[in-house]
Enzyme design. Sequence first.
Site, PDB file in Angstrom:
ATOM      1  CB  SER A   1      -0.891  -0.064   1.177  1.00 59.71           C
ATOM      2  OG  SER A   1      -1.960  -1.076   1.170  1.00 59.71           O
TER       3      SER A   1
HETATM    4  N1  SAH Z   1      -1.567  -4.931   3.997  1.00 64.56           N
HETATM    5  C1  SAH Z   1      -0.715  -4.844   2.733  1.00 64.56           C
HETATM    6  C2  SAH Z   1      -1.448  -4.393   1.370  1.00 64.56           C
HETATM    7  C3  SAH Z   1      -2.176  -5.783   1.014  1.00 64.56           C
HETATM    8  S1  SAH Z   1      -2.727  -5.695  -0.697  1.00 64.56           S
HETATM    9  C4  SAH Z   1       0.414  -3.594   2.962  1.00 64.56           C
HETATM   10  O1  SAH Z   1       0.695  -3.666   3.958  1.00 64.56           O
HETATM   11  O2  SAH Z   1       1.115  -3.157   1.950  1.00 64.56           O
HETATM   12  C5  SAH Z   1      -4.211  -6.714  -0.439  1.00 64.56           C
HETATM   13  C6  SAH Z   1      -4.166  -8.122   0.093  1.00 64.56           C
HETATM   14  O3  SAH Z   1      -5.347  -8.724   0.473  1.00 64.56           O
HETATM   15  C7  SAH Z   1      -3.392  -9.079  -0.834  1.00 64.56           C
HETATM   16  O4  SAH Z   1      -2.195  -9.492  -0.489  1.00 64.56           O
HETATM   17  C8  SAH Z   1      -4.408 -10.037  -1.047  1.00 64.56           C
HETATM   18  O5  SAH Z   1      -3.910 -11.205  -1.526  1.00 64.56           O
HETATM   19  C9  SAH Z   1      -5.261 -10.165   0.087  1.00 64.56           C
HETATM   20  N2  SAH Z   1      -6.360 -10.590   0.022  1.00 64.56           N
HETATM   21  C10 SAH Z   1      -7.383 -10.401  -1.063  1.00 64.56           C
HETATM   22  N3  SAH Z   1      -8.553 -11.118  -0.849  1.00 64.56           N
HETATM   23  C11 SAH Z   1      -8.480 -11.669   0.359  1.00 64.56           C
HETATM   24  C12 SAH Z   1      -9.242 -12.457   1.349  1.00 64.56           C
HETATM   25  N4  SAH Z   1     -10.495 -12.818   1.052  1.00 64.56           N
HETATM   26  N5  SAH Z   1      -8.720 -12.820   2.608  1.00 64.56           N
HETATM   27  C13 SAH Z   1      -7.509 -12.336   2.885  1.00 64.56           C
HETATM   28  N6  SAH Z   1      -6.533 -11.854   2.275  1.00 64.56           N
HETATM   29  C14 SAH Z   1      -7.120 -11.305   1.114  1.00 64.56           C
END
Ligand code: SAH
Length: 235
Positions: free
Chosen positions: A84
């Site tokens: 992010s």
């Molecule tokens: N928190 C992260 C950004 C995450 S991007 C950071 O610190 O930069 C979003 C993440 O959510 C991705 O890794 C994706 O694989 C995950 N994701 C998507 N759908 C999901 C679900 N149903 N349960 C858990 N994780 C999920």
Amino acid sequence: MDDPDPPDPPGGARPPRAEALAAMLAAIDDDFARTAADTGLAAMPAPVRAAIAAVPRHRFVPAQAQARAYENRPLPIGHGQTISQPFIVALMTALLELQPQDRVLEIGSGCGYQAAVLAQEAAQVDSVEIVPELAERAAATLAGLGLARVRVHKGDGHAGWPAGAPYDKIIATAAAPTLPPAWVAQLAAGGRLVAPIGEREGLQTLVLLRKNPRGELQQQRTIAVRFVPLTGGAG
Ligand code: SAH
């Protein structure tokens, strides 16, 4: 050669990484100022600034993106996912108003960066990630930094993490069309939840949900954001 964390060069000059971090914090300050009317936050709170400054973002970024690790932008981390934008990480952390005793649930670990920032200010972070490879990498990165307060779980975050509920704070970093009921159910009385809610592709609204001590809910819309969609489960 492939050392992901080469030391800053010796010498009298300010290390390049400290300069890059200072520039990133300044860019985050600008974004807080620009969005103050919509977020209700005039500036980045001091504890959030300290948490962002304490986490080495380059450790969460793949080798090919190292040069950009301290830009105030999202970056690709593989598997079609991103780390992010630092401003968004800071804003979501600020909206949670973390307390030292808080137990936090994160949906979407990705590389683990947001979880590492949360762990600077809270007692425990449970983070759920649906892509097993990302969960494993995030757990390894966090362990490498000695962040034992974060536990990364493989699973579908639509269900939250019932084994650890209730949580004082819940944060989702993948977008849901509507708020999954399990998250609201797993939020403690007096708790706060921050999540991007809206279209799966395109813009969502960053929503702050508060549950008062009587269990009543109050929802506040903040800024427009663009997150990757929540996969699995209902979607
Ligand atoms: N928190 C992260 C950004 C995450 S991007 C950071 O610190 O930069 C979003 C993440 O959510 C991705 O890794 C994706 O694989 C995950 N994701 C998507 N759908 C999901 C679900 N149903 N349960 C858990 N994780 C999920």
